[in-house]
Scaffold this active site. Structure first.
Site, PDB file in Angstrom:
ATOM      1  N   GLY A  11       9.109  40.676  -6.143  1.00 27.57           N
ATOM      2  CA  GLY A  11       9.550  40.344  -7.509  1.00 27.57           C
ATOM      3  C   GLY A  11      10.345  39.053  -7.540  1.00 27.57           C
ATOM      4  O   GLY A  11      10.618  38.441  -6.493  1.00 27.57           O
ATOM      5  N   ASP A  12      10.681  38.607  -8.770  1.00 25.57           N
ATOM      6  CA  ASP A  12      11.494  37.406  -8.965  1.00 25.57           C
ATOM      7  C   ASP A  12      10.847  36.149  -8.383  1.00 25.57           C
ATOM      8  O   ASP A  12      11.539  35.245  -7.930  1.00 25.57           O
ATOM      9  CB  ASP A  12      12.902  37.586  -8.352  1.00 25.57           C
ATOM     10  CG  ASP A  12      13.540  38.880  -8.785  1.00 25.57           C
ATOM     11  OD1 ASP A  12      13.512  39.154  -9.996  1.00 25.57           O
ATOM     12  OD2 ASP A  12      14.062  39.621  -7.936  1.00 25.57           O
ATOM     13  N   LYS A  15       7.381  34.041 -11.809  1.00 25.05           N
ATOM     14  CA  LYS A  15       6.061  34.187 -12.451  1.00 25.05           C
ATOM     15  C   LYS A  15       6.082  33.666 -13.880  1.00 25.05           C
ATOM     16  O   LYS A  15       5.097  33.147 -14.374  1.00 25.05           O
ATOM     17  CB  LYS A  15       5.647  35.675 -12.493  1.00 25.05           C
ATOM     18  CG  LYS A  15       5.431  36.291 -11.137  1.00 25.05           C
ATOM     19  CD  LYS A  15       5.044  37.752 -11.256  1.00 25.05           C
ATOM     20  CE  LYS A  15       6.177  38.670 -11.674  1.00 25.05           C
ATOM     21  NZ  LYS A  15       7.264  38.810 -10.716  1.00 25.05           N
ATOM     22  N   GLY A  16       7.260  33.841 -14.535  1.00 20.11           N
ATOM     23  CA  GLY A  16       7.385  33.435 -15.935  1.00 20.11           C
ATOM     24  C   GLY A  16       7.013  31.977 -16.131  1.00 20.11           C
ATOM     25  O   GLY A  16       6.412  31.608 -17.137  1.00 20.11           O
ATOM     26  N   ALA A  38      12.258  44.399 -15.432  1.00 17.16           N
ATOM     27  CA  ALA A  38      11.846  43.031 -15.107  1.00 17.16           C
ATOM     28  C   ALA A  38      12.839  42.053 -15.716  1.00 17.16           C
ATOM     29  O   ALA A  38      13.462  42.355 -16.726  1.00 17.16           O
ATOM     30  CB  ALA A  38      10.460  42.779 -15.680  1.00 17.16           C
ATOM     31  N   GLY A  39      12.972  40.905 -15.104  1.00 15.65           N
ATOM     32  CA  GLY A  39      13.817  39.871 -15.681  1.00 15.65           C
ATOM     33  C   GLY A  39      13.111  38.547 -15.536  1.00 15.65           C
ATOM     34  O   GLY A  39      12.679  38.202 -14.439  1.00 15.65           O
ATOM     35  N   HIS A  40      12.917  37.853 -16.632  1.00 25.89           N
ATOM     36  CA  HIS A  40      12.203  36.576 -16.547  1.00 25.89           C
ATOM     37  C   HIS A  40      13.001  35.515 -17.276  1.00 25.89           C
ATOM     38  O   HIS A  40      13.540  35.772 -18.341  1.00 25.89           O
ATOM     39  CB  HIS A  40      10.845  36.667 -17.241  1.00 25.89           C
ATOM     40  CG  HIS A  40       9.976  37.744 -16.694  1.00 25.89           C
ATOM     41  ND1 HIS A  40       9.368  37.642 -15.482  1.00 25.89           N
ATOM     42  CD2 HIS A  40       9.624  38.937 -17.198  1.00 25.89           C
ATOM     43  CE1 HIS A  40       8.674  38.732 -15.258  1.00 25.89           C
ATOM     44  NE2 HIS A  40       8.815  39.543 -16.278  1.00 25.89           N
ATOM     45  N   THR A 129      17.236  49.497 -10.867  1.00 32.12           N
ATOM     46  CA  THR A 129      17.915  48.700 -11.898  1.00 32.12           C
ATOM     47  C   THR A 129      18.665  49.577 -12.891  1.00 32.12           C
ATOM     48  O   THR A 129      19.315  49.057 -13.799  1.00 32.12           O
ATOM     49  CB  THR A 129      16.890  47.839 -12.664  1.00 32.12           C
ATOM     50  OG1 THR A 129      15.922  48.709 -13.245  1.00 32.12           O
ATOM     51  CG2 THR A 129      16.184  46.852 -11.751  1.00 32.12           C
ATOM     52  N   GLN A 226       7.451  42.724 -11.840  1.00 31.76           N
ATOM     53  CA  GLN A 226       7.879  42.976 -10.455  1.00 31.76           C
ATOM     54  C   GLN A 226       6.932  42.255  -9.490  1.00 31.76           C
ATOM     55  O   GLN A 226       6.209  41.368  -9.902  1.00 31.76           O
ATOM     56  CB  GLN A 226       7.953  44.477 -10.128  1.00 31.76           C
ATOM     57  CG  GLN A 226       9.107  45.197 -10.803  1.00 31.76           C
ATOM     58  CD  GLN A 226       8.777  45.652 -12.216  1.00 31.76           C
ATOM     59  OE1 GLN A 226       7.732  46.235 -12.446  1.00 31.76           O
ATOM     60  NE2 GLN A 226       9.664  45.402 -13.141  1.00 31.76           N
ATOM     61  N   THR A 241       9.086  50.204  -7.039  1.00 29.17           N
ATOM     62  CA  THR A 241       9.260  50.638  -8.414  1.00 29.17           C
ATOM     63  C   THR A 241       8.221  51.737  -8.691  1.00 29.17           C
ATOM     64  O   THR A 241       7.440  52.094  -7.810  1.00 29.17           O
ATOM     65  CB  THR A 241       9.168  49.443  -9.393  1.00 29.17           C
ATOM     66  OG1 THR A 241       9.606  49.881 -10.679  1.00 29.17           O
ATOM     67  CG2 THR A 241       7.764  48.872  -9.481  1.00 29.17           C
ATOM     68  N   VAL A 419       8.958  22.549  -8.205  1.00 30.26           N
ATOM     69  CA  VAL A 419      10.140  21.921  -7.580  1.00 30.26           C
ATOM     70  C   VAL A 419      11.356  21.954  -8.501  1.00 30.26           C
ATOM     71  O   VAL A 419      12.297  21.185  -8.335  1.00 30.26           O
ATOM     72  CB  VAL A 419       9.828  20.465  -7.147  1.00 30.26           C
ATOM     73  CG1 VAL A 419       8.780  20.440  -6.039  1.00 30.26           C
ATOM     74  CG2 VAL A 419       9.371  19.608  -8.336  1.00 30.26           C
TER      75      VAL A 419
HETATM   76  P1  IMP Z   1      13.382  50.343 -10.646  1.00 32.51           P
HETATM   77  O1  IMP Z   1      12.162  49.565 -11.029  1.00 32.51           O
HETATM   78  O2  IMP Z   1      14.542  50.092 -11.559  1.00 32.51           O
HETATM   79  O3  IMP Z   1      13.093  51.791 -10.463  1.00 32.51           O
HETATM   80  O4  IMP Z   1      13.873  49.810  -9.209  1.00 32.51           O
HETATM   81  C1  IMP Z   1      13.114  50.028  -8.017  1.00 32.51           C
HETATM   82  C2  IMP Z   1      13.202  48.822  -7.086  1.00 32.51           C
HETATM   83  O5  IMP Z   1      12.503  47.735  -7.684  1.00 32.51           O
HETATM   84  C3  IMP Z   1      14.619  48.320  -6.827  1.00 32.51           C
HETATM   85  O6  IMP Z   1      14.667  47.795  -5.507  1.00 32.51           O
HETATM   86  C4  IMP Z   1      14.776  47.174  -7.818  1.00 32.51           C
HETATM   87  O7  IMP Z   1      15.739  46.243  -7.407  1.00 32.51           O
HETATM   88  C5  IMP Z   1      13.376  46.608  -7.786  1.00 32.51           C
HETATM   89  N1  IMP Z   1      12.993  45.895  -9.010  1.00 32.51           N
HETATM   90  C6  IMP Z   1      12.645  46.414 -10.189  1.00 32.51           C
HETATM   91  N2  IMP Z   1      12.310  45.460 -11.071  1.00 32.51           N
HETATM   92  C7  IMP Z   1      12.432  44.293 -10.416  1.00 32.51           C
HETATM   93  C8  IMP Z   1      12.186  42.929 -10.775  1.00 32.51           C
HETATM   94  O8  IMP Z   1      11.761  42.595 -11.886  1.00 32.51           O
HETATM   95  N3  IMP Z   1      12.446  42.017  -9.809  1.00 32.51           N
HETATM   96  C9  IMP Z   1      12.862  42.353  -8.575  1.00 32.51           C
HETATM   97  N4  IMP Z   1      13.085  43.601  -8.191  1.00 32.51           N
HETATM   98  C10 IMP Z   1      12.872  44.566  -9.101  1.00 32.51           C
END
Ligand code: IMP
Length: 430
Positions: A11-12, A15-16, A38-40, A129, A226, A241, A419
């Site tokens: 994840g992270d 992608k956005g 998710a965080g974008h 999360t 993710q 997840t 970059v």
């Molecule tokens: P959950 O999705 O909240 O159940 O978390 C499960 C795992 O996925 C944990 O290790 C979170 O930190 C990770 N995770 C969930 N969403 C993201 C994301 O968007 N980016 C990075 N890690 C994520």
């Protein structure tokens, strides 16, 4: 041509930014898995937009955004996100469609997740999360205690569903911890009835919608949330997840056939990060003066959703080679290359050693992964600041060699290199 953008790490992967870049070629953007975990961040002309549940492609005016049936929705957060974007000048509501089949997160899901994580030993804690994602998906699969968007649209149905579910949830939570929060049926019915009113104009049979639009020649961009190493089936289970964050989730989570896609773009960072628990073979746990901390500082590697510091490490070509295959990617975008500027030496994990055994494929479970040691290949770094580079040949020779080597080890062409956060800081590989 329809496309999918998928993360190949934990994840992270930024992608956005790639979604935003491709957005101009598409009429519809779709989320098919996960939820507000998710965080974008998308930066357009210096303005940063933060998205969590909504598809990032939405920041381009004119596209329609779809939240597919595979997504889990926490309605208050969705409304908050929509209002935040509208306040920032981005019209969202009139071009948003939410699947009537999507499942709904209720506050007892978040309470259950909190109690489960608190009860786990440090080593077993997933480090979620806290958004209630896992418990909501568990209810979806279990069927008896699930609530879908369509249930919110009919007050009698909602009251009857919650009347049955909430006492059972209260009993389950009390059995986990006598001081657990208790929920009132009447309060939840009133609250979710109001959410139903908000969702009513947005609720759509998005499966039918996507097929009808495709038949009219509209181009669709699918955004996996993710990363593939967090996929419930293909990731580092159980530290994953609860949805399919690979392309496997696209078909189930949107009802659109994967074979219609012309392009599957895998996104990787030029290094590796992970938030939450679980093994991480190439992690750089080398102290406050170390390279791991330097990457975290320069790459601003802190979670968008939770603010947690991300764990940082070298590029893992074993993991990304595997996820590139699982997703069938035909192109890779390599992000955040600028973060590595100034390092004398860069390392790439090309295989793992598990005792005497060499592994070229990412193992199936976390316990095996924890026993794997990376075998590294070293490459010389570059000293120049590359954030001003706008063409492939502007990059220092060592940076180009690093990108080419990663592409060769993964066995997939890299077409985009990023970059910096702005749209303009994306180079096409020549
Ligand atoms: P959950 O999705 O909240 O159940 O978390 C499960 C795992 O996925 C944990 O290790 C979170 O930190 C990770 N995770 C969930 N969403 C993201 C994301 O968007 N980016 C990075 N890690 C994520």
């Amino acid at each position: 041509m329809h496309s999918c953008v998928v993360g190949l790490q934990w994840g992270d992967e930024a992608k956005g930014k790639i979604v935003d870049l491709l957005g101009g070629d598409h009429d519809i953007v779709v989320r098919f898995n996960g939820g507000a975990n998710a965080g974008h961040t998308v930066v357009v002309e210096g303005k940063a937009y933060k998205l969590s549940l909504l598809p990032t492609g939405l920041v381009r005016g004119g596209v329609t955004a779809v939240i597919g049936n595979g997504v889990v929705i926490y309605p208050p957060r969705m409304a908050e996100e929509v209002e935040g974007l509208e306040r920032g000048g981005l019209k969202v509501l009139d071009r948003l469609k939410v699947s009537d089949r999507a499942h709904v997160i209720l506050p007892y899901h978040q309470e259950e997740e909190r109690l489960r994580e608190a009860a786990a030993s440090l080593a077993d804690r997933i480090g979620t999360t806290g958004r209630g994602i896992g418990p909501c998906y568990a209810d979806k699969v279990g069927r008896h205690l699930a609530v879908r968007v369509a249930d919110l649209l009919d007050v009698d149905r909602l009251a009857s569903r919650l009347g049955e579910i909430v006492p059972r949830k209260n009993a389950m939570l009390a059995s986990m911890d006598p001081s657990a929060r208790r929920f009132s049926v009447d309060e939840l019915v009133a609250e979710y009835r109001a959410h139903g009113d908000y969702l009513r104009p947005l609720a759509t049979d998005t499966v039918e919608y996507l097929h009808a639009q495709a038949a009219q020649g509209k181009r669709i961009l699918f955004e996996a949330a993710q990363g593939s190493l967090l996929d419930i089936d293909h990731g580092s289970y159980p530290f994953v997840t609860s949805s399919n964050s690979t392309i496997a989730g696209l078909t189930s989570g949107s009802g659109f056939p994967a074979r219609s896609l012309g392009r599957v773009i895998g996104v990787v960072k030029a290094y590796t990060t992970r938030v939450g628990g679980g093994p991480f073979p190439t992690e750089l746990d080398d102290g406050p003066e170390g390279i791991g901390e330097r990457i975290r500082r320069i790459g601003r590697e802190y979670g968008t959703v939770t603010g947690r510091p991300r764990r940082c490490g070298w590029f893992d070509a074993v993991a990304t080679r595997t996820t590139a295959r699982v997703n069938g990617v035909n192109s890779v975008a390599l992000m955040l290359l600028d973060v590595l500027s100034g390092l004398d030496e860069l390392k790439i994990a090309t295989s793992y050693r598990e005792g005497d055994r060499r592994r070229d494929w990412f193992p199936a479970d976390a316990a095996t992964l924890a026993k794997c040691l990376p075998s590294y290949e070293s490459m010389p770094g570059w000293r120049e600041d590359i954030t001003g580079c706008r063409k492939w040949n502007d990059l220092p020779a060592n940076a180009r060699a690093y990108v080419r080597r990663i592409s060769a080890i993964m066995g997939v062409p890299i077409h985009h290199v990023s970059v910096g956060p702005d749209r303009a800081q994306t180079l096409l590989v020549e």
